[in-house]
Write an enzyme that holds these catalytic residues in place. Sequence first.
Site, mmCIF file in Angstrom:
data_model
loop_
_atom_site.group_PDB
_atom_site.id
_atom_site.type_symbol
_atom_site.label_atom_id
_atom_site.label_comp_id
_atom_site.label_asym_id
_atom_site.label_seq_id
_atom_site.Cartn_x
_atom_site.Cartn_y
_atom_site.Cartn_z
ATOM 1 C CG ASP A 64 -0.383 -0.215 2.413
ATOM 2 O OD1 ASP A 64 1.253 -0.291 2.564
ATOM 3 O OD2 ASP A 64 -0.849 -0.324 3.630
ATOM 4 C CG HIS A 65 3.385 2.553 3.020
ATOM 5 N ND1 HIS A 65 2.407 1.726 3.774
ATOM 6 C CD2 HIS A 65 3.727 3.231 3.963
ATOM 7 C CE1 HIS A 65 2.217 2.010 4.794
ATOM 8 N NE2 HIS A 65 2.959 3.026 4.964
ATOM 9 C CG ASP A 119 2.279 1.518 9.366
ATOM 10 O OD1 ASP A 119 2.916 1.840 8.394
ATOM 11 O OD2 ASP A 119 1.561 2.494 10.151
ATOM 12 N NE ARG A 379 3.165 9.824 12.299
ATOM 13 C CZ ARG A 379 3.511 8.428 12.316
ATOM 14 N NH1 ARG A 379 3.768 7.840 11.145
ATOM 15 N NH2 ARG A 379 3.243 7.564 13.384
ATOM 16 C CB SER A 533 7.359 6.222 10.823
ATOM 17 O OG SER A 533 8.450 5.914 10.909
ATOM 18 N NE ARG A 535 9.572 6.238 8.365
ATOM 19 C CZ ARG A 535 9.073 7.561 7.895
ATOM 20 N NH1 ARG A 535 9.979 8.382 7.544
ATOM 21 N NH2 ARG A 535 7.617 7.514 7.671
HETATM 22 C C1 MIC Z 1 4.119 6.568 8.298
HETATM 23 O O1 MIC Z 1 2.921 6.972 8.221
HETATM 24 O O2 MIC Z 1 5.100 7.210 8.478
HETATM 25 C C2 MIC Z 1 4.589 5.213 7.845
HETATM 26 C C3 MIC Z 1 5.107 5.280 6.546
HETATM 27 O O3 MIC Z 1 3.405 4.391 7.590
HETATM 28 C C4 MIC Z 1 5.373 4.378 8.746
HETATM 29 C C5 MIC Z 1 5.902 3.261 8.262
HETATM 30 C C6 MIC Z 1 7.121 3.306 7.288
HETATM 31 O O4 MIC Z 1 7.704 4.163 7.426
HETATM 32 O O5 MIC Z 1 7.069 2.599 6.344
HETATM 33 C C7 MIC Z 1 4.563 4.185 9.988
HETATM 34 O O6 MIC Z 1 3.905 4.730 10.438
HETATM 35 O O7 MIC Z 1 5.237 3.324 10.773
HETATM 36 FE FE1 SF4 Z 2 -0.019 4.847 4.966
HETATM 37 FE FE2 SF4 Z 2 1.296 5.687 7.037
HETATM 38 FE FE3 SF4 Z 2 -0.438 7.524 5.728
HETATM 39 FE FE4 SF4 Z 2 -1.429 5.467 7.188
HETATM 40 S S1 SF4 Z 2 -0.296 7.202 7.981
HETATM 41 S S2 SF4 Z 2 -1.871 6.225 5.230
HETATM 42 S S3 SF4 Z 2 0.029 3.731 6.898
HETATM 43 S S4 SF4 Z 2 1.815 6.451 5.261
#
Ligand code: MIC
Ligand code: SF4
Length: 639
Positions: A64-65, A119, A379, A533, A535
């Site tokens: 999905d990312h 995530d 975010r 996140s 990550r």
């Molecule tokens: C995000 O919203 O920052 C992400 C991308 O979903 C991350 C995960 C990632 O960095 O792959 C998260 O929320 O953990």
């Molecule tokens: Fe995707 Fe992270 Fe954004 Fe949710 S917050 S839509 S999991 S990138």
Amino acid sequence: MGQNLVYKILGEHLVEGELSVGKEIGIRIDQTLTQDATGTMAFLQFEAIGIDRVRTRRSVSYVDHNTLQTSFENPDDHRYLQSVAARYGVYFSRPGNGICHQVHLERFAEPGLTLLGSDSHTPTGGGMGMIAIGAGGLDVAVAMGGGAYYLNVPKVMKVNLTGRLDPWVTAKDVILEMLRRLTVKGGVGWIVEYGGPGVATLTVPERATVTNMGAELGVTTSVFPADEQTRHYLIAQGRGDVWRELVPDPDAEYDQVIDIDLGELEPLIAQPSMPDRVVPVRALEGLKVDQVCIGSCTNSSYMDLKRTAGILKGKTVHPRVSMTLSPGSKQVFEMIAREGDLADIIAAGARILESACGPCIGMGQAPATGAISLRTFNRNFAGRSGNRDDKVYLCSPEVAAVAAITGELTDPRKFGDHPPVEFPERFIINDDMIITPPEEGSEVEIIRGPNIKPVPTKDPLPDAFEGELLLKVGDNITTDHIMPAGAKILPLRSNIPAISDHVFVSVDETFPSRARAAGGGFVVGGVNYGQGSSREHAALAPMYLGVKAVIVKNFARIHYANLINFGIVPLELSDPADYDRLNQGDRLKVSGLLDGLERGEVELENLTSGVKFKLVARLTTRQVKILKAGGLLPFTRGR
Ligand code: MIC
Ligand code: SF4
């Protein structure tokens, strides 16, 4: 003494330790989820652990990312993920099926279970009455292998909801109100349990909006009871059989109780560039808006998009505004298409994107220079949209859709009648985009692209090390600062040597080259270091560049665990004033680590200024062992 809901579920899953605040416990994990940006690493790590098949009740791998395919890296990763899922017994949600959290809520979440996801927004599942926690990929890999997940027992805060939301006031406003009160660091060390008579007025997707964005409070997770609303939702998803009632005991105890009267709330909005900079929409009325993005795991449910369509119907998006829509799942997308709402949205001029994270993670739709962007996401950290000087505001789909029409921030209550939308009796159920793994996978070939590089590991911890203070940063540093995402960098998620060239670049472009030239060193920061996140690349890539210790006032939860998992020593200043006695470029030496980490205290010498002081190591016995082994992978393999 009665039990709260959190301790009931944790208690049912306890495999190690006791349920007492601050103590480390191990819990059994029933379900895991991974996504493509963290999943490739997680599965490489799972392979490295060397277990033949996942041992959870259910593990699901989502794509999905990283759905923008500007080169071979992302599609190669998708192919790897599909093959590795079949090999090890994991369900695979194909690209196009939707955002992991939305799809998981619809198709897999079950009251009373535990879910661990790579995530940070995994707590979305708390809307279903499960304990759903975000963690680094390696922790999820261990859980897929049947290992326990370890956490320090958080304190439990009850949020007592009363009343009912007025029209135009939404679940997003409930969580924005929480952020306004508690801030982005206020939830560290807590789980939030929602209760009170107001709970019954919120549908499961609305609850999921609230638990999703609990991540921005820094909480470990958030949870709602499983009640009649939950039953209704599960029946509508054709999964009524997994419902069970889950409520706290009438005399349940909590470490803190706060009250929110839903009827007193009004439309709220978070200003750039932190989710807790919350003010009423009416305070900013008239702000000219250039971009509106509706979607993300926070706000792209069926009801969210039906209401968006209701607002846009028969109107045209304002000439100044570029509007995008990313449906949360194929289910939602298909339903609004069949019911005609998508046509209304298209007719109004919205730009329809695929069902994925998209603009939320900077996969396209960066705002123009100086543009005001209104997003229904969770975010708005500076630069996350893909534009370093972005001005991103976070609000409900209703506020966003009204602004798309008027071209300026408008209190939606002035817009007229709230579009009437009925909660569906039955969602469209079609799981054809979820591939069930074969019973026996040992013959499945795992397909690896050339961008997939092995996971780097580290030697066991020495007793002392010295090096340069490479970077000194302030408070609330996010993992988006440490390891930026976006369309250019995300394709390198399975290639640590390549992605490490981007560590901290949004703070200081010279960081990667300086770190390499110095052979690594130290990073110093303020409070809530590493928020955001899950990550693990924000630990792995600095580790690869030779960062040995991070010294801060205090840490955010997931990043703290990730640092330990990759053998970077996380240390806290015992006196916050010591922060001023450390300057970028100083030469530092940390000694007495092998004994000191166990005692909880190590010595730091600033070789440049000659000053010495103590640093706090807040580690459990298990974490000390992991650090000494050089990280969780060598530690797990060793067992
Ligand atoms: C995000 O919203 O920052 C992400 C991308 O979903 C991350 C995960 C990632 O960095 O792959 C998260 O929320 O953990
Ligand atoms: Fe995707 Fe992270 Fe954004 Fe949710 S917050 S839509 S999991 S990138």
